[in-house]
Design a protein around this motif. Structure first.
Motif, PDB file in Angstrom:
ATOM      1  N   ARG A   1       0.856  -1.188   0.000  1.00 51.33           N
ATOM      2  CA  ARG A   1       0.000   0.000   0.000  1.00 51.33           C
ATOM      3  C   ARG A   1       0.886   1.231   0.000  1.00 51.33           C
ATOM      4  NH1 ARG A   1      -1.820  -3.691   3.358  1.00 51.33           N
ATOM      5  NH2 ARG A   1      -3.979  -4.330   3.140  1.00 51.33           N
ATOM      6  N   GLN A   2       0.340   2.294  -0.560  1.00 49.20           N
ATOM      7  CA  GLN A   2       1.069   3.550  -0.497  1.00 49.20           C
ATOM      8  C   GLN A   2       0.443   4.377   0.622  1.00 49.20           C
ATOM      9  OE1 GLN A   2       1.296   4.481  -4.782  1.00 49.20           O
ATOM     10  NE2 GLN A   2       2.344   6.340  -4.078  1.00 49.20           N
ATOM     11  N   THR A   3       1.273   5.108   1.343  1.00 47.79           N
ATOM     12  CA  THR A   3       0.665   5.992   2.342  1.00 47.79           C
ATOM     13  C   THR A   3       1.059   7.429   2.019  1.00 47.79           C
ATOM     14  OG1 THR A   3       2.536   5.757   3.854  1.00 47.79           O
ATOM     15  CG2 THR A   3       0.692   4.249   4.173  1.00 47.79           C
ATOM     16  N   LEU A   4       0.161   8.347   2.344  1.00 45.93           N
ATOM     17  CA  LEU A   4       0.449   9.752   2.047  1.00 45.93           C
ATOM     18  C   LEU A   4       1.452  10.307   3.036  1.00 45.93           C
ATOM     19  CD1 LEU A   4      -2.998  11.379   1.273  1.00 45.93           C
ATOM     20  CD2 LEU A   4      -1.283  10.505  -0.292  1.00 45.93           C
ATOM     21  N   ILE A   5       1.316   9.891   4.293  1.00 47.26           N
ATOM     22  CA  ILE A   5       2.181  10.407   5.347  1.00 47.26           C
ATOM     23  C   ILE A   5       3.065   9.254   5.816  1.00 47.26           C
ATOM     24  CG2 ILE A   5       2.170  11.489   7.650  1.00 47.26           C
ATOM     25  CD1 ILE A   5       0.806  13.200   5.520  1.00 47.26           C
ATOM     26  N   PRO A   6       4.376   9.446   5.829  1.00 39.45           N
ATOM     27  CA  PRO A   6       5.254   8.317   6.181  1.00 39.45           C
ATOM     28  C   PRO A   6       5.328   8.096   7.688  1.00 39.45           C
ATOM     29  CG  PRO A   6       6.556  10.237   5.648  1.00 39.45           C
ATOM     30  CD  PRO A   6       5.121  10.656   5.491  1.00 39.45           C
ATOM     31  N   LEU A   7       4.245   8.308   8.385  1.00 34.00           N
ATOM     32  CA  LEU A   7       4.212   8.183   9.846  1.00 34.00           C
ATOM     33  C   LEU A   7       2.925   7.470  10.249  1.00 34.00           C
ATOM     34  CD1 LEU A   7       5.049  11.906  10.722  1.00 34.00           C
ATOM     35  CD2 LEU A   7       6.622   9.979  10.929  1.00 34.00           C
ATOM     36  N   THR A   8       2.956   6.862  11.429  1.00 29.98           N
ATOM     37  CA  THR A   8       1.724   6.263  11.938  1.00 29.98           C
ATOM     38  C   THR A   8       0.922   7.356  12.650  1.00 29.98           C
ATOM     39  OG1 THR A   8       2.687   5.751  14.078  1.00 29.98           O
ATOM     40  CG2 THR A   8       2.894   4.047  12.387  1.00 29.98           C
ATOM     41  N   ILE A   9      -0.323   7.040  12.936  1.00 27.92           N
ATOM     42  CA  ILE A   9      -1.147   8.052  13.625  1.00 27.92           C
ATOM     43  C   ILE A   9      -0.588   8.336  15.013  1.00 27.92           C
ATOM     44  CG2 ILE A   9      -2.900   6.425  14.522  1.00 27.92           C
ATOM     45  CD1 ILE A   9      -4.944   8.689  13.787  1.00 27.92           C
ATOM     46  N   GLN A  10      -0.015   7.315  15.660  1.00 29.42           N
ATOM     47  CA  GLN A  10       0.576   7.554  16.989  1.00 29.42           C
ATOM     48  C   GLN A  10       1.712   8.570  16.889  1.00 29.42           C
ATOM     49  OE1 GLN A  10       0.054   4.569  15.722  1.00 29.42           O
ATOM     50  NE2 GLN A  10      -0.353   3.013  17.261  1.00 29.42           N
ATOM     51  N   GLU A  11       2.513   8.428  15.822  1.00 28.77           N
ATOM     52  CA  GLU A  11       3.635   9.365  15.667  1.00 28.77           C
ATOM     53  C   GLU A  11       3.121  10.800  15.451  1.00 28.77           C
ATOM     54  OE1 GLU A  11       7.164   6.521  13.917  1.00 28.77           O
ATOM     55  OE2 GLU A  11       5.473   6.971  12.616  1.00 28.77           O
TER      56      GLU A  11
ATOM     57  N   LYS B   1     -10.262   6.398  18.806  1.00 27.74           N
ATOM     58  CA  LYS B   1     -10.022   6.162  20.244  1.00 27.74           C
ATOM     59  C   LYS B   1      -8.624   6.638  20.620  1.00 27.74           C
ATOM     60  CE  LYS B   1     -12.806   2.327  21.783  1.00 27.74           C
ATOM     61  NZ  LYS B   1     -12.913   0.921  21.514  1.00 27.74           N
ATOM     62  N   GLN B   2      -7.663   6.341  19.746  1.00 25.21           N
ATOM     63  CA  GLN B   2      -6.279   6.770  20.030  1.00 25.21           C
ATOM     64  C   GLN B   2      -6.201   8.286  20.128  1.00 25.21           C
ATOM     65  OE1 GLN B   2      -4.527   4.599  16.661  1.00 25.21           O
ATOM     66  NE2 GLN B   2      -3.077   3.809  18.144  1.00 25.21           N
ATOM     67  N   ILE B   3      -6.919   8.970  19.227  1.00 26.36           N
ATOM     68  CA  ILE B   3      -6.914  10.440  19.250  1.00 26.36           C
ATOM     69  C   ILE B   3      -7.491  10.920  20.583  1.00 26.36           C
ATOM     70  CG2 ILE B   3      -7.971  12.494  18.210  1.00 26.36           C
ATOM     71  CD1 ILE B   3      -7.741  11.168  15.512  1.00 26.36           C
ATOM     72  N   HIS B   4      -8.624  10.332  20.941  1.00 27.26           N
ATOM     73  CA  HIS B   4      -9.301  10.723  22.174  1.00 27.26           C
ATOM     74  C   HIS B   4      -8.383  10.539  23.391  1.00 27.26           C
ATOM     75  CE1 HIS B   4     -13.665  11.161  23.679  1.00 27.26           C
ATOM     76  NE2 HIS B   4     -12.843  11.918  24.330  1.00 27.26           N
ATOM     77  N   TRP B   5      -7.800   9.345  23.486  1.00 25.66           N
ATOM     78  CA  TRP B   5      -6.919   9.054  24.629  1.00 25.66           C
ATOM     79  C   TRP B   5      -5.766  10.034  24.690  1.00 25.66           C
ATOM     80  CZ3 TRP B   5      -6.529   3.260  23.007  1.00 25.66           C
ATOM     81  CH2 TRP B   5      -7.642   2.566  23.496  1.00 25.66           C
ATOM     82  N   SER B   6      -5.095  10.206  23.532  1.00 21.39           N
ATOM     83  CA  SER B   6      -3.868  10.996  23.569  1.00 21.39           C
ATOM     84  C   SER B   6      -4.190  12.460  23.891  1.00 21.39           C
ATOM     85  CB  SER B   6      -3.108  10.877  22.258  1.00 21.39           C
ATOM     86  OG  SER B   6      -3.539  11.860  21.388  1.00 21.39           O
ATOM     87  N   GLN B   7      -5.351  12.937  23.488  1.00 20.04           N
ATOM     88  CA  GLN B   7      -5.655  14.349  23.726  1.00 20.04           C
ATOM     89  C   GLN B   7      -6.254  14.593  25.103  1.00 20.04           C
ATOM     90  OE1 GLN B   7      -7.839  15.519  20.224  1.00 20.04           O
ATOM     91  NE2 GLN B   7      -5.973  15.669  19.027  1.00 20.04           N
TER      92      GLN B   7
END
Ligand code: ATP
Length: 373
Positions: free
Chosen positions: A77-87, A365-371
């Motif tokens: 797969r190609q990704t637009l951003i070379p980072l994970t959402i956690q990063e 959920k990850q967004i919610h937790w981290s914020q």
């Protein structure tokens, strides 16, 4: 005069797998014997790779916004951003904060220069009208409008904390319902998401948002606003969040005079408050004056068309560009008036819609937790 428009045909969701032609096999063999690297060394450039194409049975998620967990990324797969959402979540609070409304949405094909670039939509459009501003995403049923909104909102909610982003969403198809739980979609305890099922709901939300914009004007009434003022205020910790309005499936409201009047007023007010940090995204499945009036279209400077039928293409672009009914595939006419094919990215990976739904739920959920931390 009323223009009669044929209803857009439903797009096939599971296209037939193509049978290989002799030419495909020959090309495959030539490519194996003489690789692109060999060719480049001989100063020969191959045709650029085609845009990543979702194929329901082979690779339904070829282009995704963020990188996945290492174990999840089996196929190419190609990704637009070379980072994970956690990063991204980890970086966001430390970045030099500039309220950028440049949003990576997909890839844009430029075959004449043998390039494929990241398609970045700029809702602020600070370099003049044709460089961005309010965005319209047009497309037939199942062309990928709702998914594009998910990609856009996932990017923004991962980048900006609730104190930095307020988002009002009118979402008749419930494409963004999963985002409802995020604090960015509420303001002082009031939910800013509605499916607009009743006129009252639309009017209430519109009035609330109009009031937010009016308060912003009042609070800074001695301020001379230009394209940079919002950025400057943001940097001085004035606590001025970005305000984003998303109206999905705009055509659904055009037969409801009260709702459409309220929405139009809000869209106009939001479009005029761009310098104050108010931004607008609209999706629609129908073109034509009955659905998108000329005064509304005039407010919209970025227009992306996903698959629409020939008649609508003629009406929208003034000519018929070729288009394939591929989910997330579309056309964008750029500043130089050139039409380019684009492929929009999925917000998350997944072999089918159920998997992607679960992945998106997890990402949110990850967004919610981290914020919350
Ligand atoms: N960029 C994309 N890449 C791969 N598949 C996509 C992409 N965009 C959409 N799809 C798939 O296409 C299908 C239709 O997408 P979506 O629901 O976003 O379309 P829509 O235009 O919002 O449809 P409708 O107007 O009927 O609500 C879904 O199965 C979705 O997962």
């Amino acid at each position: 005069m009323d223009i009669h428009i044929e209803p857009t045909p439903r797009l096939p969701m599971y296209p037939q797998q193509k049978t290989l032609k002799a030419s495909d096999i020959l090309i495959e063999q030539i490519c194996q014997a003489y690789t692109p690297d060999d060719a480049r060394r001989d100063s020969i450039y191959y045709w650029p790779q085609p845009l990543p194409t979702p194929e329901a049975h082979i690779l339904p998620d070829p282009l995704v916004l963020f990188q996945g967990e290492p174990k999840a990324s089996g196929k190419a797969r190609q990704t637009l951003i070379p980072l994970t959402i956690q990063e991204i979540l980890h970086r966001a609070p430390h970045e030099s904060q500039k309220p950028s409304m440049q949003i990576p949405l997909g890839l844009i094909d430029k075959p004449e220069s043998q390039q494929q670039e990241t398609l970045v939509v700029d809702l602020h459009g600070s370099r003049g009208a044709l460089t961005g501003g309010p965005l319209l995403l047009l497309g037939a049923l199942n062309s990928g409008k709702g998914t594009a909104l998910q990609t856009l909102l996932l990017w923004l909610t991962a980048r900006y904390r609730p104190s930095q982003l307020i988002c009002a969403v009118i979402d008749p198809n419930h494409d963004l319902e999963l985002f409802r739980g995020l604090p960015q979609l509420a303001h002082t305890g009031k939910s800013l998401w509605t499916d607009g099922a009743t006129d009252d709901e639309v009017i209430q939300l519109s009035n609330y948002c109009l009031e937010l914009i009016a308060q912003r004007r009042k609070r800074y009434n001695s301020q001379r606003w230009n394209d940079d003022t919002f950025h400057q205020l943001w940097n001085t910790n004035e606590g001025l969040p970005i305000f984003l309005l998303i109206v999905s499936q705009y055509q659904r409201f055009t037969e409801r005079p009260m709702a459409s009047q309220a929405l139009k007023k809000l869209i106009f007010s939001c479009a005029e408050a761009r310098a104050l940090g108010a931004y607008t995204v609209i999706t629609a499945a129908e073109v034509g004056m009955r659905h998108l009036s000329a005064d509304l279209l005039n407010k919209i400077s970025t227009r992306i068309s996903l698959f629409i039928n020939e008649q609508q293409r003629a009406e929208f672009f003034g000519r018929i560009y070729p288009m394939d009914p591929i989910p997330g595939r579309g056309l964008l006419v750029t500043q130089d008036r050139q039409a380019h094919h684009i492929q929009l990215a999925l917000p998350v990976m997944g072999a089918n819609e159920t998997e992607r739904y679960e992945q998106l739920k997890y990402a949110l959920k990850q967004i919610h937790w981290s914020q919350q931390r």
